[in-house]
Each structure stands twice: as structure tokens, then as C-alpha cells.
Scaffold this motif. Structure first.
Motif, PDB file in Angstrom:
ATOM      1  N   ALA A 441      64.974   4.495  27.617  1.00 56.75           N
ATOM      2  CA  ALA A 441      64.130   3.367  27.230  1.00 56.75           C
ATOM      3  C   ALA A 441      63.525   2.688  28.453  1.00 56.75           C
ATOM      4  O   ALA A 441      64.223   2.391  29.426  1.00 56.75           O
ATOM      5  CB  ALA A 441      64.949   2.358  26.421  1.00 56.75           C
ATOM      6  N   GLY A 442      62.229   2.464  28.381  1.00 61.95           N
ATOM      7  CA  GLY A 442      61.524   1.749  29.439  1.00 61.95           C
ATOM      8  C   GLY A 442      61.105   2.593  30.625  1.00 61.95           C
ATOM      9  O   GLY A 442      60.338   2.129  31.473  1.00 61.95           O
ATOM     10  N   GLU A 443      61.586   3.825  30.715  1.00 57.13           N
ATOM     11  CA  GLU A 443      61.220   4.672  31.851  1.00 57.13           C
ATOM     12  C   GLU A 443      59.920   5.422  31.567  1.00 57.13           C
ATOM     13  O   GLU A 443      59.608   5.743  30.419  1.00 57.13           O
ATOM     14  CB  GLU A 443      62.329   5.680  32.164  1.00 57.13           C
ATOM     15  N   PRO A 444      59.157   5.732  32.608  1.00 59.01           N
ATOM     16  CA  PRO A 444      57.903   6.463  32.405  1.00 59.01           C
ATOM     17  C   PRO A 444      58.139   7.960  32.222  1.00 59.01           C
ATOM     18  O   PRO A 444      59.185   8.500  32.588  1.00 59.01           O
ATOM     19  CB  PRO A 444      57.131   6.193  33.695  1.00 59.01           C
ATOM     20  N   LEU A 445      57.120   8.610  31.654  1.00 60.02           N
ATOM     21  CA  LEU A 445      57.118  10.056  31.487  1.00 60.02           C
ATOM     22  C   LEU A 445      55.797  10.597  32.025  1.00 60.02           C
ATOM     23  O   LEU A 445      54.730  10.097  31.661  1.00 60.02           O
ATOM     24  CB  LEU A 445      57.289  10.438  30.008  1.00 60.02           C
ATOM     25  N   TRP A 446      55.871  11.591  32.881  1.00 63.13           N
ATOM     26  CA  TRP A 446      54.675  12.249  33.399  1.00 63.13           C
ATOM     27  C   TRP A 446      54.484  13.590  32.706  1.00 63.13           C
ATOM     28  O   TRP A 446      55.449  14.348  32.522  1.00 63.13           O
ATOM     29  CB  TRP A 446      54.802  12.485  34.901  1.00 63.13           C
ATOM     30  N   LEU A 447      53.257  13.866  32.322  1.00 62.57           N
ATOM     31  CA  LEU A 447      52.895  15.181  31.810  1.00 62.57           C
ATOM     32  C   LEU A 447      51.928  15.796  32.819  1.00 62.57           C
ATOM     33  O   LEU A 447      50.800  15.340  32.983  1.00 62.57           O
ATOM     34  CB  LEU A 447      52.244  15.078  30.431  1.00 62.57           C
ATOM     35  N   VAL A 448      52.391  16.825  33.511  1.00 58.61           N
ATOM     36  CA  VAL A 448      51.609  17.505  34.541  1.00 58.61           C
ATOM     37  C   VAL A 448      51.284  18.895  34.015  1.00 58.61           C
ATOM     38  O   VAL A 448      52.190  19.684  33.729  1.00 58.61           O
ATOM     39  CB  VAL A 448      52.393  17.601  35.861  1.00 58.61           C
ATOM     40  N   SER A 449      49.989  19.194  33.883  1.00 62.02           N
ATOM     41  CA  SER A 449      49.650  20.439  33.205  1.00 62.02           C
ATOM     42  C   SER A 449      48.208  20.844  33.460  1.00 62.02           C
ATOM     43  O   SER A 449      47.384  20.053  33.932  1.00 62.02           O
ATOM     44  CB  SER A 449      49.866  20.285  31.695  1.00 62.02           C
ATOM     45  N   THR A 450      47.916  22.077  33.102  1.00 65.25           N
ATOM     46  CA  THR A 450      46.540  22.529  32.993  1.00 65.25           C
ATOM     47  C   THR A 450      45.908  21.885  31.761  1.00 65.25           C
ATOM     48  O   THR A 450      46.573  21.201  30.978  1.00 65.25           O
ATOM     49  CB  THR A 450      46.499  24.063  32.902  1.00 65.25           C
TER      50      THR A 450
END
Length: 483
Positions: A441-450
Motif C-alpha cells: 500500500a502506498g508504494e509506486p509501481l513502474w511498468l517498463v516495456s516496449t
């Protein structure tokens, strides 16, 4: 004949506008390429005719990485200087995309509105550059960010790409300023026979240099004699302070240089910039050394256009564009959508996010283009090894997810953390839901992709009401809705 040509252009523009509006109303995308293709089919000279009406000419930005972000930063500088840039805001950077931009910017009778402050600012796909450069009248400046191995099935080797670019550059007027990355030997020595004015940008702060060669470097040879290059320092890949001991060719001294660079975690960087006219301290609202380069390129282009130095302070207020560290609030989490389309781009994004050494929640994606661009062998050149163990419970997705999983296995990722092992889920939406559920909860999520993975996830987020269409976001940021 003139009236016939004018009527054809007006019809082409009106049809392009109709297709663009219809596509948006039906939710069939941003309408960023097909409207221009329709307009060009009706009037092949439409783009060149409209481009010739831009009062202040145009700036073209091309290169393997960073051209979209450089355009976005430069657009902010131009607006701060009192100009009104016309730019391909949705990111379609091929011929039809630029045609769509001009269709959207023109009036119903096929002419641009009269405004002496209007300037063109066009991101140009490096592979499409030869077909575009002759369409844009008299460019004021041509900006080259870098040249990396990128989509080998499209562009072959960098040597082939640079020779193709050099041939196309011969069409430029003699007064077009070439704004070149001094730290990239392939770019710094482009078209040496041309007498155009040149303005170089680069990094002078050697404190950020790597110890030894960067594992992502493809070790270009001297662009003049073909000998091995020597480096006094390397920032990333093959970018650095270079020279050839055999023929004496060396990195040119940049007129715009970053004398100090501080990387401020996964959110921003602080740069001290020196130009021929002034020095300034800027906080770039994007992370990583590669975005510091993008800021330097934007300031160099502004310098070439003789914009007031204080206008460059506007870079501090520029928001990330769609899929370029775009932040979306989702169920109490900051979700960052970040495009990484080649080995150097993927590596530098991961370094930017994980450079502080603190673990982050990251979902990785890899796709090909449904058989049209099937080569994804570049993932073996990504420096996954240096960030091994910094991503708890990584989730891998895309139609080439299992290829990426194999690569991560050889990088030592499987079982590298004490938490749940790596998960492979080819469906981007299901993978995103799983990654989000695992993020505390409260933490960021990165989506790194083509690109395709990012587009599918963003489309789902739009359907769920977390974000609007790309064109709506862009129109809001520009302060106007083009009709």
C-alpha cells in the motif's frame, strides 16, 4: 492551376479532419497517423505546402532515443519565449503523423492561421527522416540526439543508418543549424562535408563517468578512419569523451554543456548548464542521465534558434509525456508507464529507477509487432545484471514474455530475492493486475516495456477511469483543443 491545387489541398485537409474527429469520437485511437495518410493520398503535396506557411520555419528532432522528450522540453522553452509551436504531440513521428499534425493545425480552407509567432517542432523517426526532410521547407535547426542499435530489422546496423541520414541531410538548406551530441562519435561527425553551422551539446561533469566501458556499448569505431576509439570517460553506452589516436579526430568542444549533473533518485535530476550566453541551474522533472542529455539537447536547440536564455527555465515545469515516465494514480499507487524500446533505452530506464540502490516494484514487458518487427534479440544487450536483486517479485509480460524470462534467468534474477519468485504472464492486463496487487500500500509501481504492452495497459486504465485518452491529455497540456 493554382485554384485547382488550393481546392485539392482544402479537400485533403477537410477529409483528414473528418477522419481524425471520427476516429476520436469512436474511440479508435488518437487519430495520429491515418488522417494524415488519407490527406496525403488526396494531395501528396499537402504537407510541404502547409509546412511552407509556418512563419518561423521548423525544428526537426531525430535520433534513436530521446527525441520525443527533447521535443516536449523544447516546446516548453518555446512557449516561455512567446512562440506557438506546432508539434506532433501524440508521438506519431513518421510522414503520415506529421501530415496529421498539419491537418489538425490548419483551418477548414487548407491554410495555417496567420500568426507570426508560429514555429514548427517535429519529432522525426530516424528511419523516416529521408522521406520527410524534403517536405519541411527550410528547417531552422536539425537536432540529433544519439544513434544506437535500434530495431535491426528496420534500420540494419548504425553505420547503415548514419550513411542514410547523411545522404538525406544533403537536402537541407545551407543555413540550417545542425545541433549535434558531441559525446556520440557517430553523431558528432555526421556529414562532415556540409558547411552548415554546427552547435554541439554534451556533458562536462566527469564525476558521473563509469569505471571502464559500459556493458551496453557496441564500441563504435572512428567515423573518419575506422580505427578503435579511446575514451577518457564514458557516461553510458558509447557516449563520453572520445578520441582517435590514429587520425586525431576527437570529441568537439560543446557550446552547450552540462557542467554539473546530480541524479535525484527516480524522480528528477539537477543540472548546471553553460551556454554561450549564460549559465543556469535547472531541476529536470525526469530521472536519469539520459534525460539530462535530453534537456541539454533542448537547450542547445533553443540556443540555435536564438531564444532568450531565461526561457530554458521552463524545462522545470514540463510534465512527462504519455508513456515516458507518465504517472497515473491507480488505487492509491503512483504507476509510472515508461517506454523502453532498445537495449540502451531499457538499461538507462532501469538505472534511472534503481540508481539509488533501493528495491522497487517493477513490471517488465517485451513484445514484437505481430510479426512485422520480430527481432527482440537486443534484450541480451540490456544490462539486467547490474540491477539483479533490486526488484522484489518481478512480473514479466508481453507476447515475448518467455524470451525475456529466459534472459532474466541468465542474468541471475530467478530466486535472487527472498520474496516470491519471478512471474511470467503474457497478458499485459492480467500481469498488471497481479503486479499491482503485490505492491504494498502506498508504494509506486513502474511498468517498463516496449510499446504494445504499455498501450494495452493504458487502454485498460482509461476504460477503468484512471486516465483519459492520450489526445485529451495532450490537448489539455497544450492549453487548446485543435480543430
Amino acid at each position: 492551376m493554382h485554384s485547382v491545387a488550393s481546392a485539392r489541398r482544402a479537400f485533403a485537409v477537410s477529409m483528414g479532419k473528418a477522419v481524425r474527429d471520427g476516429s476520436r469520437r469512436l474511440g479508435k485511437g488518437n487519430g495520429s497517423a491515418f488522417p494524415g495518410a488519407v490527406a496525403l493520398a488526396i494531395d501528396p503535396g499537402m504537407l510541404a505546402s502547409l509546412a511552407s506557411e509556418i512563419p518561423l520555419g521548423a525544428v526537426l528532432v531525430t535520433g534513436s532515443n530521446g527525441k520525443g522528450t527533447t521535443c516536449r522540453l523544447l516546446a516548453g522553452v518555446m512557449r516561455a519565449a512567446g512562440l506557438r509551436p506546432i508539434l506532433n504531440r501524440e508521438g506519431s513521428n513518421q510522414l503520415s503523423g506529421l501530415a496529421t499534425t498539419m491537418v489538425a493545425s490548419s483551418g477548414r480552407f487548407g491554410h495555417l492561421p496567420i500568426d507570426d509567432r508560429t514555429i514548427g517542432l517535429f519529432e522525426v523517426d530516424e528511419g523516416s527522416f529521408p522521406g520527410i526532410v524534403g517536405q519541411i521547407g527550410r528547417p531552422r535547426a536539425l537536432v540529433f540526439t544519439n544513434v544506437f542499435r535500434d530495431q535491426l530489422d528496420r534500420y540494419m546496423e548504425p553505420a547503415y543508418l548514419t550513411s542514410m541520414l547523411e545522404r538525406a541531410m544533403q537536402e537541407l538548406p545551407a543555413d540550417t543549424t545542425l545541433v549535434l551530441n558531441a559525446d556520440d562519435p557517430r553523431v558528432a561527425y555526421l556529414a562532415p562535408d556540409m558547411e552548415n553551422p554546427r552547435l554541439f551539446f554534451g556533458i562536462g561533469d566527469t564525476g558521473l563517468a563509469r569505471d571502464g566501458a559500459d556493458p551496453t556499448s557496441d564500441f563504435p569505431r572512428c567515423p573518419r578512419c575506422g580505427s578503435e576509439l579511446a575514451y577518457r570517460c564514458v557516461f553510458y553506452a558509447h557516449l563520453g569523451h572520445w578520441s582517435c589516436h590514429r587520425c586525431g579526430l576527437a570529441r568537439p568542444e560543446p557550446q552547450v554543456r552540462l557542467t554539473k549533473v546530480e541524479l535525484l533518485g527516480s524522480a528528477s535530476s539537477r543540472v548546471q548548464v553553460a551556454t554561450p550566453a549564460a549559465e543556469m541551474l535547472l531541476e529536470v522533472p525526469l530521472p536519469g542521465l539520459y534525460n539530462a542529455y535530453n534537456a541539454a539537447a533542448a537547450i542547445a536547440a533553443a540556443t540555435a534558434c536564438q531564444l532568450p536564455g531565461r526561457a530554458s527555465l521552463a524545462i522545470q515545469r514540463v510534465r512527462p509525456s504519455s508513456l515516458r515516465m507518465e504517472r497515473i494514480k491507480v488505487s492509491g499507487h503512483d504507476v509510472y508507464l515508461t517506454l523502453a524500446k532498445n537495449a540502451n533505452g531499457y538499461t538507462e530506464v532501469l538505472r534511472a529507477v534503481l540508481g539509488d540502490g533501493r528495491p522497487k516494484r517493477i513490471m517488465l514487458g517485451l513484445n514484437d509487432f505481430e510479426g512485422k518487427q520480430p527481432d527482440t534479440s537486443w534484450i541480451w544487450d540490456v544490462d539486467f545484471e547490474s540491477v539483479c536483486g533490486l526488484i522484489p517479485s518481478p512480473v514479466v509480460t508481453g507476447n515475448r514474455a518467455y524470451d525475456l524470462t529466459v534472459r532474466l534467468k541468465y542474468a541471475g534474477w530467478l530466486g535472487a530475492t527472498k520474496e516470491t519468485t519471478l512471474t511470467t504472464e503474457p497478458d499485459p492486463v492480467r500481469a498488471f493486475q497481479r503486479a499491482l496487487a503485490r505492491t504494498p500500500a502506498g508504494e509506486p509501481l513502474w511498468l517498463v516495456s516496449t510499446s504494445i504492452v504499455l498501450q494495452e495497459v493504458r487502454r485498460w486504465l482509461r476504460q477503468q477511469g484512471f486516465v483519459r485518452e492520450v489526445w485529451q491529455e495532450q490537448d489539455q497540456l497544450a492549453g487548446t483543443v485543435q480543430r
